[in-house]
Enzyme design. Structure first.
Site, PDB file in Angstrom:
ATOM      1  N   LEU A  65     112.433  35.372  12.179  1.00 27.29           N
ATOM      2  CA  LEU A  65     111.118  35.678  11.613  1.00 27.29           C
ATOM      3  C   LEU A  65     110.342  36.671  12.478  1.00 27.29           C
ATOM      4  O   LEU A  65     110.387  36.625  13.703  1.00 27.29           O
ATOM      5  CB  LEU A  65     110.302  34.386  11.457  1.00 27.29           C
TER       6      LEU A  65
ATOM      7  N   HIS B 121     107.265  38.481   7.965  1.00 29.01           N
ATOM      8  CA  HIS B 121     107.434  37.164   7.335  1.00 29.01           C
ATOM      9  C   HIS B 121     106.160  36.330   7.509  1.00 29.01           C
ATOM     10  O   HIS B 121     105.725  35.643   6.587  1.00 29.01           O
ATOM     11  CB  HIS B 121     108.570  36.377   8.009  1.00 29.01           C
TER      12      HIS B 121
ATOM     13  N   GLY C 163     108.391  40.747   0.445  1.00 29.40           N
ATOM     14  CA  GLY C 163     107.837  41.976   1.017  1.00 29.40           C
ATOM     15  C   GLY C 163     108.304  43.196   0.232  1.00 29.40           C
ATOM     16  O   GLY C 163     109.411  43.222  -0.303  1.00 29.40           O
TER      17      GLY C 163
END
Ligand code: PAF
Length: 281
Positions: free
Chosen positions: A32, A36, A148
């Site tokens: 991550l 994120h 994303g």
């Protein structure tokens, strides 16, 4: 709280849903980063409970070396998620658990989106993405799921997947999060050497200049200019640069009034593959 089994997280989520709590899902492959965490923060603002799935999905890799080298950092990821206030459930199943046995991709037709760009260069990639997201959506049954825009093509495909599989989930696209020097955040950035990382700002600089040229130059000119620029770069190798129509992601040859375009790029720094994109108009 961390769950490795589908049945257990499903049971926990049922309890939450019975209390009328809304569920947000942030699907990840772990390692991550701030990109994120921005999705998680938004999901927490918009839902009562957030599930973060951490699963390196074998069926979306066309290259076993890339799969083997993909960073796996569950302990660090858990620490990062524990810093948030609010209810976060981590779902980190083993492949055979999530796939209920054979780890195999289903075949999808995403209306042609799957044949463009990433689909051309990573055979079977979107079948793998579609399969794993279908499994995750069915296991979690979230109200909303967050993705994303760095993987802009993936985001469009996920919207198609939800329509094909008739899944009652709202797909939310979120802006690209960048390093201070412009490189789009990605778990793969962890594999870059310091010199490659520094040089990788070149990718976003190229996209910004392509956007600046787009209104006054032809697509062929912008394309040629980008390719020429990469020919002279010793650290980064251009795999593709394409200007595509946002509606169908088909390569655009000529600009047409009323259409919306985006530039897409894939670049290798050594063995590490980086992608990015930018809105042009
Ligand atoms: O974007 C990713 O990290 C992956 O493609 C996803 C959506 C988690 C599916 O494995």
């Amino acid at each position: 709280m961390i769950f490795h089994e589908r049945e257990l997280i499903h049971k926990e989520l049922l309890t939450q849903k019975n209390k009328n709590r809304s569920i947000g899902l942030v699907p990840t492959m772990g390692a991550l980063h701030q990109g994120h965490l921005t999705l998680v923060a938004r999901a927490l603002r918009e839902n009562d409970v957030v599930v973060v799935s951490i699963f390196v999905n074998p069926t979306q890799f066309d290259n076993t070396r890339d799969l083997d080298k993909y960073p796996r950092t569950l302990v660090e990821d858990t620490k990062l998620l524990n810093k948030f206030e609010g209810t976060i459930l981590i779902f980190a199943p083993e492949p055979r658990e999530l796939y209920s046995g054979k780890v195999r991709a289903k075949r999808y037709r995403f209306g042609g989106l799957e044949h463009q760009m990433e689909g051309k260069y990573r055979k079977g990639h979107f079948n793998g993405v579609g399969t794993v997201l279908n499994l995750l959506f069915r296991a979690i049954e979230p109200h909303k799921a967050y993705f994303g825009e760095k993987d802009f093509q993936q985001l469009q495909i996920v919207k198609k997947l939800v329509a094909i599989e008739k899944l009652p989930v709202k797909i939310i696209g979120c802006k690209i999060v960048r390093e201070p020097h412009g490189l789009a955040m990605s778990s793969r950035n962890k594999r870059l050497t310091p010199a490659q990382f520094k040089e990788a700002s070149f990718i976003y600089e190229t996209l910004l200049e392509a956007r600046r040229r787009f209104p006054t130059h032809s697509i062929a000119h912008v394309q040629f200019w980008v390719e020429e620029r990469f020919r002279n770069n010793k650290t980064l190798r251009l795999e593709y640069f394409e200007i595509a129509n946002v509606k169908n992601l088909r390569t655009a040859i000529r600009k047409r009034k009323g259409n919306t375009y985006r530039a897409f790029i894939a670049v290798f720094a050594g063995e590490v593959r980086l992608i990015d994109n930018i809105a042009l108009n």
